[in-house]
Each structure stands twice: as C-alpha cells, then as structure tokens.
Motif scaffolding. Structure first.
Motif: not given
Length: 271
Positions: A114-118, A138-145
């Motif tokens: 939930f937290f990653a997607e929303w 942006a890629s870095f935060f995508e990896r974190v998500a």
C-alpha cells in the motif's frame, strides 16, 4: 453565539464533504477515549463550516493525554489499507493534497504494498513530471518503493490493534504539528483537537512519524504515553524516516528541488 471557522475551495475533482466525512470518522473514536476532533457544523462540496478552536498552550500533561487518546483513535481501526472514511467513496482534497484512499477491490494485502503504490510512487511520478527529479533520482526512489512493496519493512501495528487482531489503523494521515491544535477550552479533557485530516486506513506509525517531521511540542511525552497505552512494535524508531518519506516526496512535487536532499537522506537507509 458560537464562533465558526469557514473553509472554502473549488477542488476540480474532490469535495470538502470528503473532509467532513473524515473528521466525523475520526470522531467516532472519541467516546472510547480517542482524540477530540473539530466539530463539523455543515459541509457542501465547496464549503466546510467548523466550530472555531480557541488556541491554548501546549503542556507536558496535555501531551501525555494526546498520546493516550491518539492510541485509542488508531485502535478504532479501518477495514482495509487505504480505506476511506465510512460512507465516503473516492478521494478528497485537503489544500490540494489528494488523500490516498483506495477502493476495497484495489486494496493491497500488506502495508508495504500500500505505502509503495499509493503513498510513494504517486509523488515520485508527480515530482519527476514537474522536473524536481532527474532520471537517476526517480530510479532511486523507484528502487526504494520496490523494497517497501516487498514487505521488507512491514511491522506489526501497536499493541491495542495487535491485541484485537486489527491489521489496519484509523489514522489522521497528515498529522504534522499544525494539525494538532492545543485547545484552551477547559471542557476538553485532552487539551488538544485534530483538524485537517487526510484520514484513511494505514499504519499507526505514520501519524507518529508525521508529528516528528517538522517538530511538535513535548513530542517525547506524546510518544511515551502512546507507547504505554499501546506498545509500539520493536524497531519503530528505525522506521520513522520511511513513514516520513511520503510527505517529503510530496513537498518535492509541490515545491521543487529544495526538498530533494531531505527526501534522498530519508530514503537511503531503505534502498
């Protein structure tokens, strides 16, 4: 004559009636000892009328009462991750900030998903499109998500929720210190009131992390009283910056690159 506060807006795709529903939903916990919530007098799509709160001074004693009362509000629970207030469907906007409410059919099965997607990825995309993030950021935060979505940082809810078998807390959702008003009214047994929620079904640690983000008077007394009433899961302090990541990313999307270093610092330990 009662003193009133009137909020007006013209949200394109949301309604101030949604904020009224959120306030009433949080207020359902008051009879069981939950946090007092500003009273809704009336609401239309474009106008919200509330009882005005006379500002009081924070105190350590009131902070302890806030901690205990907030634990009871969270313990009221929610039916699924991202659940909107009872009787409300869709999203609603608080000062142009969209609340992360999710239809039950779309709700993830875990907090991390939930937290990653929303909560993380919508702001990453918004900040990228606004030019606040470059491709690498942006890629870095995508990896974190992705790490968050995997469940690597999922943790039990505090004790009152865990003991009742309730997986999802009823949270304010935007509980920075400006949305916790210290109340001068002696009839308020807690001494503070919640305003301006982005209420939804989430993790209780999110509200506590948000209180810490910009500073809150007597925060340690609030946390200690909360922990006594509803013990926090092991390692909760290690997750504070993760729960703060969504509002930091939102600030990147709204205000540009000035918030990027803070968001990067918060995210690094979870990459």
């Amino acid at each position: 004559m009662d003193k009133l506060f009137v909020k007006r807006g013209t949200p394109a795709t949301a309604s101030l009636e949604g904020e009224a529903a959120a306030l009433r939903w949080l207020a359902e916990a008051e009879p069981a000892g939950g946090m007092p919530v500003v009273e809704v007098v009336s609401a239309t799509p474009f106008e919200l009328v509330e009882r005005r709160i006379d500002a009081g001074a924070p105190s350590a004693q009131a902070a302890e009462r806030v901690g205990r009362a907030l634990a009871m509000t969270h313990a009221a629970g929610a039916p699924w991750w991202g659940a909107p207030p009872t009787g409300w469907t869709g999203s609603y906007a608080i000062d142009d900030s969209r609340t992360p409410t999710v239809d039950e059919r779309q709700s993830p099965q875990s907090w991390g998903a939930f937290f990653a997607e929303w909560r993380i990825m919508p702001y990453v995309r918004q900040a990228r499109d606004a030019g606040a993030f470059g491709r690498d950021e942006a890629s870095f935060f995508e990896r974190v998500a992705g790490r968050v979505a995997s469940g690597a940082y999922d943790a039990p809810q505090p004790g009152l929720l865990a003991a009742s078998g309730t997986a999802v807390a009823r949270i304010h959702g935007d509980l920075w210190s400006g949305n916790l008003l210290w109340d001068a009214d002696p009839s308020n047994s807690v001494g503070a009131v919640l305003i301006d929620p982005m209420a939804h079904g989430g993790h209780a640690e999110t509200d506590l992390a948000m209180l810490a983000l910009f500073g809150c008077p007597h925060l340690e007394r609030i946390i200690a009283a909360y922990d006594e009433a509803s013990p926090l899961a092991e390692g909760w302090r290690d997750r504070v910056r993760l729960h703060q990541l969504a509002p930091l990313l939102h600030h990147c999307a709204l205000f540009g690159r000035s918030y990027v270093p803070s968001a990067m610092e918060a995210a690094r330990r979870y990459a």
